[in-house]
Design a protein around this motif. Sequence first.
Motif, mmCIF file in Angstrom:
data_model
loop_
_atom_site.group_PDB
_atom_site.id
_atom_site.type_symbol
_atom_site.label_atom_id
_atom_site.label_comp_id
_atom_site.label_asym_id
_atom_site.label_seq_id
_atom_site.Cartn_x
_atom_site.Cartn_y
_atom_site.Cartn_z
ATOM 1 N N LYS A 6 -4.014 8.284 4.593
ATOM 2 C CA LYS A 6 -4.473 6.908 4.768
ATOM 3 C C LYS A 6 -5.287 6.850 6.051
ATOM 4 O O LYS A 6 -4.797 7.217 7.124
ATOM 5 N N SER A 35 2.352 2.976 -5.331
ATOM 6 C CA SER A 35 1.180 3.229 -6.169
ATOM 7 C C SER A 35 1.564 3.165 -7.639
ATOM 8 O O SER A 35 2.596 3.700 -8.036
ATOM 9 N N GLU A 88 -7.105 7.524 0.906
ATOM 10 C CA GLU A 88 -7.107 6.063 0.830
ATOM 11 C C GLU A 88 -7.488 5.481 2.184
ATOM 12 O O GLU A 88 -7.306 6.121 3.223
ATOM 13 N N THR A 89 -7.968 4.252 2.150
ATOM 14 C CA THR A 89 -8.185 3.517 3.394
ATOM 15 C C THR A 89 -7.119 2.436 3.493
ATOM 16 O O THR A 89 -6.534 2.020 2.491
ATOM 17 N N THR A 90 -6.896 2.002 4.707
ATOM 18 C CA THR A 90 -5.962 0.920 4.948
ATOM 19 C C THR A 90 -6.528 0.045 6.057
ATOM 20 O O THR A 90 -7.311 0.533 6.891
ATOM 21 N N SER A 114 -12.732 7.313 -1.028
ATOM 22 C CA SER A 114 -11.515 6.497 -0.989
ATOM 23 C C SER A 114 -11.000 6.217 -2.393
ATOM 24 O O SER A 114 -11.755 5.857 -3.292
ATOM 25 N N SER A 123 0.811 -1.223 0.000
ATOM 26 C CA SER A 123 0.000 0.000 0.000
ATOM 27 C C SER A 123 0.843 1.272 0.000
ATOM 28 O O SER A 123 0.343 2.338 -0.335
ATOM 29 N N CYS A 126 -7.292 4.565 8.739
ATOM 30 C CA CYS A 126 -7.392 3.196 9.254
ATOM 31 C C CYS A 126 -8.861 2.817 9.410
ATOM 32 O O CYS A 126 -9.603 3.465 10.151
#
Length: 159
Positions: A83, A73, A122-124, A110, A70, A85
């Motif tokens: 990012k 890219s 973005e999500t992680t 996202s 992640s 969580c």
Amino acid sequence: MTVGTIASDKARQVAQEVCQQHGATRDELIPILSDINRQLGYLPAEALDEISTQLKIPKSQVLSAASFYSMLSTQPRGRHVIKFCESAPCHVQGGREVWLALQDQLQLKSGETSPDDRWTLETTSCLGQCADGPVILVDEDIYLNVTPDQLSGILAKYK
């Protein structure tokens, strides 16, 4: 030469230089990808092609590694990557409210990048700080126990 050709040539040149700096061995694939990603902001297809050539490994292996991590890219990102969580511990500690407020403030969902290329959201699955959620990472800076009210101040640091 067109702008696209210049960008392609630059991506190949950077990839070639980084591969040479690392000794052009397959054991160095992740550090090579990381260095190119840092220099160019992402991993263009031309850079992946050059890595494949330099390391003498199939492009599919290069792309597999580039798309797995992640922190890398294969698509252009904004100047600042956020990012969020989305793990269960962050969620039960108020993550949903923070996530909705973050999307609202940035006007992004996202995976999107702002029209001015300032932000990518973005999500992680985890940022390793479960006891201190909700957690967001902006570039290399981690923010713990984030509340919706804190977001404006956090984002202002990057403007």
